[in-house]
Write a protein that holds these residues in place. Structure first.
Motif, short mmCIF file in Angstrom:
data_model
loop_
_atom_site.label_atom_id
_atom_site.label_comp_id
_atom_site.label_asym_id
_atom_site.label_seq_id
_atom_site.Cartn_x
_atom_site.Cartn_y
_atom_site.Cartn_z
N THR A 121 0.81 -1.23 0.00
CA THR A 121 0.00 0.00 0.00
C THR A 121 0.84 1.27 0.00
OG1 THR A 121 -0.21 -0.10 2.40
CG2 THR A 121 -2.00 -1.07 1.10
N ASP A 122 2.06 1.23 0.51
CA ASP A 122 2.89 2.43 0.58
C ASP A 122 3.12 3.11 -0.78
OD1 ASP A 122 2.99 2.03 3.27
OD2 ASP A 122 5.14 1.61 3.37
N PHE A 125 0.56 5.96 -1.67
CA PHE A 125 0.63 7.33 -1.12
C PHE A 125 1.69 8.14 -1.85
CE2 PHE A 125 3.97 6.18 2.06
CZ PHE A 125 4.74 7.33 2.06
N ALA A 148 -4.00 3.81 -0.54
CA ALA A 148 -2.95 3.79 0.49
C ALA A 148 -3.52 3.61 1.89
CB ALA A 148 -2.13 5.07 0.43
N MET A 149 -4.73 4.09 2.10
CA MET A 149 -5.31 4.09 3.45
C MET A 149 -6.05 2.80 3.81
SD MET A 149 -4.23 6.86 4.63
CE MET A 149 -3.49 8.36 4.03
N SER A 151 -4.67 -0.10 4.32
CA SER A 151 -3.82 -0.94 5.17
C SER A 151 -4.25 -0.81 6.64
CB SER A 151 -2.36 -0.49 5.04
OG SER A 151 -1.55 -1.16 5.98
N VAL A 154 -1.40 2.13 8.50
CA VAL A 154 -0.96 3.17 7.58
C VAL A 154 0.20 3.93 8.23
CG1 VAL A 154 -1.66 5.25 6.33
CG2 VAL A 154 -3.29 3.37 6.63
N ALA A 158 2.43 8.42 5.21
CA ALA A 158 1.26 8.45 4.32
C ALA A 158 0.26 9.50 4.80
CB ALA A 158 0.59 7.08 4.25
N HIS A 159 0.05 9.58 6.10
CA HIS A 159 -0.84 10.60 6.65
C HIS A 159 -0.28 12.01 6.40
CE1 HIS A 159 -3.74 7.97 8.60
NE2 HIS A 159 -2.72 7.23 9.03
N TYR A 162 -0.77 12.77 2.66
CA TYR A 162 -2.19 13.00 2.37
C TYR A 162 -2.62 14.39 2.87
CZ TYR A 162 -7.22 11.98 2.15
OH TYR A 162 -8.56 12.01 1.88
#
Length: 172
Positions: A121-122, A125, A148-149, A151, A154, A158-159, A162
């Protein structure tokens, strides 16, 4: 309930087991086996993650070196590609190097990670950050960040991406 005579306890056990198995029947989704990295590559990745989270230019240079080392040790390992893409993205804040010069490198590493492991997932992002901050493609950015979110864990990066690249420009 099983209201029977206890003449054949094993037959009753079989009936109960079949009833439970039928009630709990689960459909299994077939996923290809994920790559198990070589220990030396995993160790290099852990060192790269440590340095990448120091948020100083010298540490990011070391994170890049360890990411590249992990890739060299195990070319089929997706995670070091995603982390290398992150070091490229984050380097723009330390060096002043314009994102348009770095965007291709970030995309390349993110896409390579997804080629190696589509369930990673990384990389999403990273693609979302580049779509927003470099391309101003808000729909694509939102789509990538949504991927990405998903997972259960997370990463903070990533946060940060975003919030910084997708939400903040719209005052959200």
């Amino acid at each position: 309930r099983y209201a029977r005579e206890l003449t054949d306890v094993f037959a009753i056990q079989d009936d109960i087991a079949q009833a439970i198995a039928g009630a709990l029947q689960v459909k299994l989704v077939s996923h290809p086996a994920r790559h198990t990295p070589k220990f030396s590559a995993y160790e290099a990745l852990l060192k790269a993650r440590h340095h990448a989270r120091a948020y100083v230019p010298e540490a990011h240079a070391r994170a890049k070196q360890y990411s590249e080392q992990a890739i060299a040790l195990d070319p089929k390992y997706a995670a070091p590609h995603a982390l290398l893409g992150f070091t490229y993205l984050y380097t723009t804040t330390h060096t002043g190097q314009p994102l348009p010069e770095i965007a291709g490198l970030v995309r390349r590493e993110a896409r390579r990670a997804l080629e190696l492991d589509p369930f990673e997932t990384d990389p999403h992002f990273l693609l979302g950050a580049v779509a927003a901050a470099n391309d101003y493609d808000w729909a694509e950015s939102a789509r990538e960040f949504k991927l990405a979110m998903v997972s259960p864990s997370v990463p903070a990066e990533a946060h940060w991406a975003y919030a910084s690249f997708c939400l903040q420009p719209f005052g959200r």
